[in-house]
Scaffold this motif. Structure first.
Motif: not given
Length: 70
Positions: A10-22, A24-37
């Motif tokens: 659910g990480t990707a869906a949760l991140a996008l639902r919370e307004g994330k713009r981008g 990226a996920a590795g095997s055990f970590h995730t990085v997200a960019m918000r619309p404000d950068g």
């Protein structure tokens, strides 16, 4: 490993639902960019892959400093 430090399904869906713009996920970590950068990372961080300048695991999102031109 417990679900909080790896990338649960659910990480990707949760991140996008919370307004994330981008996202990226590795095997055990995730990085997200918000619309404000702003960039946030979480997960296993033994090699510094979350990007917060530490090697401490981050079960919750932490703000990541991004250098210009990277």
């Amino acid at each position: 490993m417990a679900g909080c430090l790896c990338c649960p399904a659910g990480t990707a869906a949760l991140a996008l639902r919370e307004g994330k713009r981008g996202l990226a996920a590795g095997s055990f970590h995730t990085v997200a960019m918000r619309p404000d950068g702003a960039v946030w990372g979480w997960g296993r961080n033994n090699l510094g892959q979350v990007g917060d300048g530490t090697t401490a695991d981050r079960p919750m999102p932490v703000n990541v400093m991004v250098q210009e031109g990277t």
